[in-house]
Design a protein around this motif. Sequence first.
Motif, PDB file in Angstrom:
ATOM      1  N   GLN A  39     -74.342 -23.088   4.949  1.00 41.75           N
ATOM      2  CA  GLN A  39     -73.786 -22.322   3.617  1.00 41.75           C
ATOM      3  C   GLN A  39     -75.085 -21.680   3.295  1.00 41.75           C
ATOM      4  O   GLN A  39     -76.356 -22.052   3.336  1.00 41.75           O
ATOM      5  N   ARG A  40     -75.028 -20.422   2.858  1.00 43.45           N
ATOM      6  CA  ARG A  40     -75.912 -19.454   2.486  1.00 43.45           C
ATOM      7  C   ARG A  40     -76.684 -20.265   1.365  1.00 43.45           C
ATOM      8  O   ARG A  40     -76.235 -20.850   0.233  1.00 43.45           O
ATOM      9  N   CYS A  43     -76.021 -18.987  -2.123  1.00 39.89           N
ATOM     10  CA  CYS A  43     -74.514 -19.190  -2.773  1.00 39.89           C
ATOM     11  C   CYS A  43     -74.631 -19.864  -3.784  1.00 39.89           C
ATOM     12  O   CYS A  43     -74.937 -21.109  -4.178  1.00 39.89           O
ATOM     13  N   CYS A  57     -66.434 -15.220   1.471  1.00 40.41           N
ATOM     14  CA  CYS A  57     -66.826 -13.933   1.456  1.00 40.41           C
ATOM     15  C   CYS A  57     -67.400 -13.488   2.844  1.00 40.41           C
ATOM     16  O   CYS A  57     -67.473 -12.404   2.838  1.00 40.41           O
ATOM     17  N   ARG A  59     -70.420 -14.508   4.284  1.00 42.24           N
ATOM     18  CA  ARG A  59     -71.901 -14.460   4.385  1.00 42.24           C
ATOM     19  C   ARG A  59     -72.325 -15.383   5.193  1.00 42.24           C
ATOM     20  O   ARG A  59     -73.450 -15.380   5.702  1.00 42.24           O
ATOM     21  N   CYS A  60     -71.500 -16.376   5.389  1.00 39.62           N
ATOM     22  CA  CYS A  60     -71.879 -17.536   6.141  1.00 39.62           C
ATOM     23  C   CYS A  60     -70.530 -18.047   7.033  1.00 39.62           C
ATOM     24  O   CYS A  60     -69.521 -17.540   6.834  1.00 39.62           O
ATOM     25  N   ASN A 132     -79.954 -21.450   5.946  1.00 37.40           N
ATOM     26  CA  ASN A 132     -79.063 -20.364   6.420  1.00 37.40           C
ATOM     27  C   ASN A 132     -78.944 -20.400   7.796  1.00 37.40           C
ATOM     28  O   ASN A 132     -79.092 -19.403   8.757  1.00 37.40           O
TER      29      ASN A 132
END
Length: 162
Positions: A39-40, A43, A57, A59-60, A132
Motif C-alpha cells: 500500500q502507498r 495513502c 484508486c 496508485r498501488c 511502496n
Amino acid sequence: VPPADVRRSFIKVNNELTGNLTGAFPPERVLILLPHCLQRADCPIRLTFTVDACQRCGRCPIAGLLDLRDRYGVHLAVATGGSIARRIVVETRPGLIIAVACERDLTSGIQDTHPLPVYGILNARPEGPCRNTLVTLSLVDEALRRFVEPAKSPRQNGSEQE
C-alpha cells in the motif's frame, strides 16, 4: 553467498515443491497474504484491518489484487508483520497460501507455516525495503490459475447470463 541469494533459492525450491501438489484447491481454501508495504505510504486509508476499505484508486497494486480476489473467489489479507500474518492464517485456515513479500519475510513465513503449502512471490522494492513495494499481478494470476479449482460461476468463465 549473500543471504538474499540463499533465501531466493529456498523460495524457488519451495515453489517447485508446492507446484508439484496434485489437485486444485477450492477458492475458499486459498489465501493471498500480502505485506502492508504494498500500500502507498501516503495513502490515508489503513488496510490492515479490512482490505475492503481500499478505494481502488490504482496508485498501488492493492486494487489489482482485489480484482483477482473477486475474480477467483479467494481470501485476501494484508499483514503488518509475522505475528499478524500467523493470526490471519489461524483465523482463515487455508489449504494453500499465496504469499507476497521480500526474501526474508517469505522465507520465515514458509518455515513458520510448515507443513501448510505456501507459494511465494517476491515483491519489488523500487524505493527500498518496506516502502511502496510492488508485485507483478500476472505472477499472482498465474499462481491462482495453477492452484484454484475452476469455479462454476458465470464470472469465472466470462459468460454472464441473466
